[in-house]
Scaffold this active site. Structure first.
Site, PDB file in Angstrom:
ATOM      1  N   LYS A  41       0.848  -1.201   0.000  1.00 15.80           N
ATOM      2  CA  LYS A  41       0.000   0.000   0.000  1.00 15.80           C
ATOM      3  C   LYS A  41       0.882   1.250   0.000  1.00 15.80           C
ATOM      4  O   LYS A  41       2.085   1.186   0.270  1.00 15.80           O
ATOM      5  CB  LYS A  41      -0.915  -0.009   1.228  1.00 15.80           C
ATOM      6  N   ARG A 140     -11.016   0.362  14.333  1.00 17.39           N
ATOM      7  CA  ARG A 140     -11.024   1.031  13.026  1.00 17.39           C
ATOM      8  C   ARG A 140     -11.978   0.261  12.117  1.00 17.39           C
ATOM      9  O   ARG A 140     -13.138   0.081  12.435  1.00 17.39           O
ATOM     10  CB  ARG A 140      -9.615   1.091  12.437  1.00 17.39           C
ATOM     11  N   TYR A 274      14.213  30.565   6.611  1.00 14.77           N
ATOM     12  CA  TYR A 274      13.088  31.355   7.105  1.00 14.77           C
ATOM     13  C   TYR A 274      13.097  31.473   8.622  1.00 14.77           C
ATOM     14  O   TYR A 274      13.309  30.487   9.340  1.00 14.77           O
ATOM     15  CB  TYR A 274      11.766  30.717   6.676  1.00 14.77           C
ATOM     16  N   MET A 322      10.306  24.373   1.391  1.00 14.55           N
ATOM     17  CA  MET A 322       9.552  23.517   0.495  1.00 14.55           C
ATOM     18  C   MET A 322      10.453  22.688  -0.413  1.00 14.55           C
ATOM     19  O   MET A 322      10.181  21.507  -0.670  1.00 14.55           O
ATOM     20  CB  MET A 322       8.592  24.347  -0.351  1.00 14.55           C
TER      21      MET A 322
END
Length: 382
Positions: A41, A140, A274, A322
């Site tokens: 998966k 779940r 940043y 990013m």
């Protein structure tokens, strides 16, 4: 023949030889009659679902597991015809008919799903292969014990009508990665009770299964007919409490590399990235690594993530952006294009995915799975 050049910015090296070795190691942890399902998966936990599924089958896996039907159908479209494929995360309106046509084993956890799959079976004129999932305590997906008799009864009616074949009964453990957790025997007791009910009612499953990676490695009483290793087949320890990858006989399959894009001298007191969360304490050199959170490098590892440059492990300096982040090279001057290794097996001195998990306050599963499509996968050990 000429070698295909490696991607220059960055790439994730996927060692299929290590993956095959991990599958063989996992097979030694189970009895000869117990089958192995290779879980691919989330694009093979970030490693590439098709290539990893092929390698796992080559090493002896007889089932493939996916979460969504779209993942399973993509494997069939890629040419994986031989292994049985189980997918378990269905929602109303999903492609049941396509799943039947592709000969998938499809999980049913409630009456709505049974209704949709039987309707698709009528439409296609083919019997659907279904597996009933029990909620034994994870809370779940899966059918609650109180609702199990009705689901089993309706599934048997559909089987008698030739609409479905009940191929499996299964569940999932909540705390298998916590040795000695009381939920483990409690869930097994519930699972055995639900199996007993279904089989006495007339279900004849091909497989019964509950074991994930940590249970495969440490809990033989959970193995039943089939085990479902996920993260372990990629060589990552399910939890440090169970041991390191090496201690478990596993080898990490992914190595994440990047080329240094820029090296420059800066004075002391210079802000980096940043927010200036890192300020150089003295004159130093900075190296620019062209990977960022858009590539899956966790921003939470800002000022903490480890990176091997040369023969030294450096630390991310300042915020991860990013597309890029910076490391303080302490005056060293590697050439632009020199290699930086974010993580790998660790035997070359590089950090591991677990080291990045610690730096980002997460788990190693997330580190490898989140590496994005912008990072090419390069396969070795074929």
């Amino acid at each position: 023949m000429t070698e295909t050049p490696l991607p220059r910015r960055a790439h994730a090296e996927i060692d299929l030889g290590a993956l095959r070795a991990n599958i063989r190691t996992l097979r030694t942890r189970v009895a000869p009659h117990v089958q192995v399902m290779a879980v691919v998966k989330a694009d093979g936990y970030g490693h590439g679902a098709v290539r990893c599924a092929e390698a796992a089958v080559d090493a002896g896996a007889t089932w493939i597991g996916t979460a969504t039907p779209q993942e399973a159908l993509a494997l069939r479209a890629a040419g994986l015809r031989e292994p049985r494929i189980l997918c378990w995360l269905w929602t109303p309106g999903d492609p049941w008919a396509e799943g039947i046509e592709a000969d998938l084993d499809m999980t049913v956890s409630g009456l709505w799903a049974l209704r949709e799959v039987t309707e698709a079976a009528r439409d296609t004129g083919r019997r659907a292969r279904i597996q009933l999932k029990a909620d034994t305590g994870l809370g779940r997906n899966g059918c609650q014990p109180a609702d199990w008799p009705e689901l089993v009864g309706e599934a048997l009616k559909a089987e008698a009508q030739g609409l479905v074949r009940i191929t499996g009964l299964w569940s999932h453990l909540a705390c298998a990665d916590e040795p000695g957790h009381p939920s483990i025997p409690a869930q097994l007791d519930v699972f055995r009770s639900m199996l007993d009910f279904a089989e006495k009612a007339g279900v004849e499953p091909e497989v019964r299964h509950i074991a994930n990676s940590p249970a495969t490695l440490t809990l033989p009483e959970t193995h039943f007919d089939l085990v479902r290793p996920g993260i372990a087949m990629y060589g990552v320890s399910p939890d440090p409490a169970l041991g390191t990858s090496a201690e478990l006989g596993l080898r990490p399959v992914m190595r994440l590399r990047a080329s240094i894009a820029l090296v420059k001298r800066v004075p002391g007191g210079h802000g980096v990235s940043y927010g200036h969360q890192y300020v150089t304490p003295d004159e130093t050199t900075l190296g620019l690594i062209p990977l960022g959170y858009a590539d899956g490098v966790p921003r939470h590892a800002s000022n903490r993530g480890p990176v091997l440059v040369g023969d030294r492990v450096r630390t991310v300096a300042g915020r991860i952006a990013m597309d890029q982040f910076v490391v303080d090279l302490d005056g060293d001057l590697p050439e632009p294009g020199a290699q930086a290794v974010l993580f790998g097996p660790g035997d070359g001195g590089e950090p591991t995915a677990q080291d990045w998990a610690v730096a980002a306050d997460t788990i190693a599963y997330e580190i490898v799975t989140r590496i994005g499509a912008r990072v090419p996968r390069v396969y070795v050990g074929e």
